[in-house]
Design a protein around this motif. Structure first.
Motif, PDB file in Angstrom:
ATOM      1  N   UNK A 199       4.341  -7.302   0.738  1.00 31.49           N
ATOM      2  CA  UNK A 199       4.653  -6.836   2.095  1.00 31.49           C
ATOM      3  C   UNK A 199       6.148  -6.934   2.368  1.00 31.49           C
ATOM      4  N   UNK A 200       6.725  -8.080   2.010  1.00 25.42           N
ATOM      5  CA  UNK A 200       8.155  -8.309   2.204  1.00 25.42           C
ATOM      6  C   UNK A 200       8.698  -9.049   0.991  1.00 25.42           C
ATOM      7  N   UNK A 201      10.004  -8.871   0.748  1.00 24.24           N
ATOM      8  CA  UNK A 201      10.633  -9.607  -0.350  1.00 24.24           C
ATOM      9  C   UNK A 201      12.099  -9.851  -0.044  1.00 24.24           C
ATOM     10  N   UNK A 202      12.529 -11.099  -0.289  1.00 15.84           N
ATOM     11  CA  UNK A 202      13.951 -11.430  -0.257  1.00 15.84           C
ATOM     12  C   UNK A 202      14.230 -12.234  -1.519  1.00 15.84           C
ATOM     13  N   UNK A 203      15.445 -12.720  -1.666  1.00 11.96           N
ATOM     14  CA  UNK A 203      15.777 -13.406  -2.907  1.00 11.96           C
ATOM     15  C   UNK A 203      14.928 -14.612  -3.212  1.00 11.96           C
ATOM     16  N   UNK A 204      14.611 -15.410  -2.179  1.00 11.98           N
ATOM     17  CA  UNK A 204      13.925 -16.682  -2.396  1.00 11.98           C
ATOM     18  C   UNK A 204      12.447 -16.666  -2.036  1.00 11.98           C
ATOM     19  N   UNK A 205      11.962 -15.580  -1.474  1.00  8.63           N
ATOM     20  CA  UNK A 205      10.567 -15.590  -1.039  1.00  8.63           C
ATOM     21  C   UNK A 205       9.977 -14.192  -1.089  1.00  8.63           C
ATOM     22  N   UNK A 206       8.646 -14.168  -1.182  1.00 10.60           N
ATOM     23  CA  UNK A 206       7.901 -12.909  -1.162  1.00 10.60           C
ATOM     24  C   UNK A 206       6.657 -13.101  -0.314  1.00 10.60           C
ATOM     25  N   UNK A 207       6.396 -12.142   0.572  1.00 14.39           N
ATOM     26  CA  UNK A 207       5.167 -12.164   1.380  1.00 14.39           C
ATOM     27  C   UNK A 207       4.178 -11.196   0.745  1.00 14.39           C
ATOM     28  N   UNK A 208       2.960 -11.686   0.499  1.00 18.87           N
ATOM     29  CA  UNK A 208       1.947 -10.935  -0.244  1.00 18.87           C
ATOM     30  C   UNK A 208       0.662 -10.864   0.574  1.00 18.87           C
ATOM     31  N   UNK A 209      -0.010  -9.713   0.532  1.00 21.42           N
ATOM     32  CA  UNK A 209      -1.338  -9.547   1.132  1.00 21.42           C
ATOM     33  C   UNK A 209      -2.376  -9.623   0.023  1.00 21.42           C
TER      34      UNK A 209
END
Length: 343
Positions: A199-209
């Motif tokens: 769903x979202x991604x940045x350098x240190x984290x990823x949001x997943x469904x």
């Protein structure tokens, strides 16, 4: 709110003689402790309330505490939940009251959906933000790398549950053993994961469904994904968005429940949305409530599999249809509109 303690009456215990200290600790000489709080006969009578509450559990409370809150607000005799949420997790916690507790397995077996955040670079002993770091990495995955790795975890896969989980090992909970410092070796289990997407991604984290079946641990998924990507990871935020037939659109907060309990109570049969329904006569309803099978007639009657029966629109029983006969496994007593068995 604490129970009120009534004032001493004329038959109160005599005062201790002057100069003697009163005892406030330990049982009295007769071995019985004094009754505390409101006398049993003065306590409010519990309600025979049945139905489902789709609670949007907040972060910071356990599932057991959430059930206790709902049970208190309804003053219900019986309550239980359909699938534990960790204190750090938020989202859908279906809570069954009264006769609805008999339908909990149907909700537990339903599909679940989550939205979770993975923080990269650290793996913890609990696989979430509460744990202690056990492995670190300076590597960070790209969004493309995460998306390319996700198909490895879709379908029926082998998953080793977290060491800090409720799984029993020789009668002990794994998390109790882990907290005591024991080495916990859990066996991989087969779980079903139907869908994963970024769903979202940045350098240190990823949001997943995620959409998955019973027994899947999102924390273990984040751990294994981090290992596959060579950067380690743990769940830093988790929200459950669906459990069986219950979704976020159906959910209510504790605050909304405090304003109106009845408006948030859903029928017992809401848990049986994916089970065929059949209407039966009063005589058939009485037989089912006595645990006796009935022959289903009519063109639309299910021939095999699970089914539930209603009489006059009231849930009576749920069971299996075998060769055109409904064999009840659970019967329900939902008040005056339901057929009552005769003695």
């Amino acid at each position: 709110m604490q129970d009120e303690i009534s004032s001493p009456s004329s038959d109160e215990a005599p005062q201790a003689p002057r100069g003697e200290a009163r005892r406030h600790d330990g049982p009295p000489r007769n071995g019985r402790r004094p009754q505390r709080g409101r006398p049993r006969h003065d306590r409010p009578k519990k309600n025979d309330v049945s139905g489902w509450v789709v609670l949007d559990k907040g972060v910071g409370i356990t599932s057991t505490q959430a059930v206790a809150i709902v049970k208190r607000l309804f003053n219900a005799k019986k309550a239980g939940h359909a699938g534990t949420l960790d204190p750090l997790a938020s989202g859908i916690l279906p809570i069954a009251l009264g006769e609805a507790t008999k339908t909990v397995p149907f909700v537990m077996d339903g599909r679940k959906a989550y939205r979770f955040e993975v923080s990269w670079g650290v793996e913890t002993d609990t696989d979430d933000a509460e744990g202690k770091p056990v492995a670190t990495s300076d590597e960070r995955p790209t969004r493309e790398a995460v998306e390319a790795a996700l198909p490895n975890f879709v379908g029926e896969i082998e998953q080793v549950p977290p060491r800090f989980s409720a799984i029993k090992i020789q009668g002990e909970r794994a998390y109790d053993l882990a907290r005591d410092g024991e080495v916990v070796e859990l066996v991989a289990r087969r779980v079903q994961i139907d869908h994963l997407s970024v769903i979202e991604h940045s350098g240190d984290r990823t949001v997943i469904a995620a959409e998955c079946g019973k027994g899947t641990y999102v924390r273990a998924l984040a751990r294994d994904l981090g290992r596959l990507l060579g950067c380690h990871g743990h769940v830093s935020a988790l929200r459950r968005t669906r459990v069986g037939p219950f979704e976020e659109a159906n959910a209510c907060s504790v605050e909304a429940l405090e304003e109106s309990t009845e408006a948030q109570l859903k029928p017992v049969e809401t848990a049986l949305d994916e089970v065929p329904a059949v209407a039966v006569s009063r005589d058939m309803g009485l037989r089912l409530m006595r645990g006796q099978p009935v022959i289903l007639r009519g063109q639309d009657a299910p021939m095999e599999g699970k089914a539930y029966a209603t009489c006059g629109g009231v849930l009576v029983a749920v069971g299996d249809v075998e060769r055109g006969e409904l064999v009840p496994h659970r019967v329900f007593h939902l008040g005056g509109t339901a057929p009552q068995p005769r003695n």
